[in-house]
Design an enzyme around this catalytic site. Sequence first.
Site, PDB file in Angstrom:
ATOM      1  N   CYS A  22     -47.530  58.655  -6.961  1.00 27.31           N
ATOM      2  CA  CYS A  22     -46.514  58.231  -7.930  1.00 27.31           C
ATOM      3  C   CYS A  22     -46.654  58.991  -9.250  1.00 27.31           C
ATOM      4  O   CYS A  22     -46.445  60.198  -9.269  1.00 27.31           O
ATOM      5  CB  CYS A  22     -46.579  56.723  -8.095  1.00 27.31           C
ATOM      6  SG  CYS A  22     -44.997  56.043  -8.584  1.00 27.31           S
ATOM      7  N   HIS A  49     -47.158  54.022  -3.234  1.00 28.06           N
ATOM      8  CA  HIS A  49     -48.505  53.526  -3.589  1.00 28.06           C
ATOM      9  C   HIS A  49     -49.303  53.049  -2.369  1.00 28.06           C
ATOM     10  O   HIS A  49     -49.408  51.847  -2.134  1.00 28.06           O
ATOM     11  CB  HIS A  49     -48.365  52.325  -4.548  1.00 28.06           C
ATOM     12  CG  HIS A  49     -48.012  52.690  -5.939  1.00 28.06           C
ATOM     13  ND1 HIS A  49     -48.954  52.887  -6.931  1.00 28.06           N
ATOM     14  CD2 HIS A  49     -46.815  52.887  -6.524  1.00 28.06           C
ATOM     15  CE1 HIS A  49     -48.364  53.190  -8.059  1.00 28.06           C
ATOM     16  NE2 HIS A  49     -47.056  53.197  -7.844  1.00 28.06           N
ATOM     17  N   GLU A  71     -52.320  52.559  -2.024  1.00 28.53           N
ATOM     18  CA  GLU A  71     -53.507  51.764  -2.392  1.00 28.53           C
ATOM     19  C   GLU A  71     -53.176  50.283  -2.504  1.00 28.53           C
ATOM     20  O   GLU A  71     -54.069  49.470  -2.731  1.00 28.53           O
ATOM     21  CB  GLU A  71     -54.124  52.299  -3.699  1.00 28.53           C
ATOM     22  CG  GLU A  71     -53.404  51.919  -4.984  1.00 28.53           C
ATOM     23  CD  GLU A  71     -52.129  52.724  -5.243  1.00 28.53           C
ATOM     24  OE1 GLU A  71     -51.652  53.439  -4.341  1.00 28.53           O
ATOM     25  OE2 GLU A  71     -51.582  52.601  -6.363  1.00 28.53           O
TER      26      GLU A  71
END
Length: 192
Positions: A77, A174, A176
């Site tokens: 990002c 994202h 994560e």
Amino acid sequence: MKIGVLALQGAFAEHQTVLESLGVEVVQVRLPQHLAGLNGLIIPGGESTTIGKLADAFDLTQPLRLFGREHAIWGTCAGAIYLSQNVGRAQPLLGLMDITIERNAFGRQVDSFEVDLSVPCLLNIDPEDKPFHAVFIRAPLIESVGKGVEVLASLDDGRIVAAQQGHLLATSFHPELTGDDRFHRYFMEMAK
Ligand code: GLN
């Protein structure tokens, strides 16, 4: 395996948690000397202008560029924005990856969304062919890629959201945040 997470601003702690669950030694990078001995570096999501300005303030910009010549870097990002060569406006960039980015391409924070993506390169990590659930938070788009850049994932309408140029990786979403560690494992292979 020792991987750094650029820890100036944004979602670095979440990357650290995933990496540590995979047995990776993680270093929070805030100063140039923290890059020593790393196999790779993740630049997290957050706010790309802020990350770039803080990197300038801590004399990290040039060391990051040098590191990225020979080491794996993954930008998620805002991190993908910071890795890129062109965002169509003036802001501090590493300029390492031959991609052009459109910031905030999907609108404002309230227009954030989630979607299941097909990511063929992850089959090398896990042969089970399941989609990657991707979270887009005020996300950028990879508007175009240069010659040496491989597109790893696109939305149904063809817009690019993940790309790789040798040892450099960019995702506009994202990984994560979703409990699926396949992209982190893919990056560990790149960093080896
Ligand atoms: N909108 C942010 C930027 O332009 C990126 C958002 C994110 O990292 N989730 O830098």
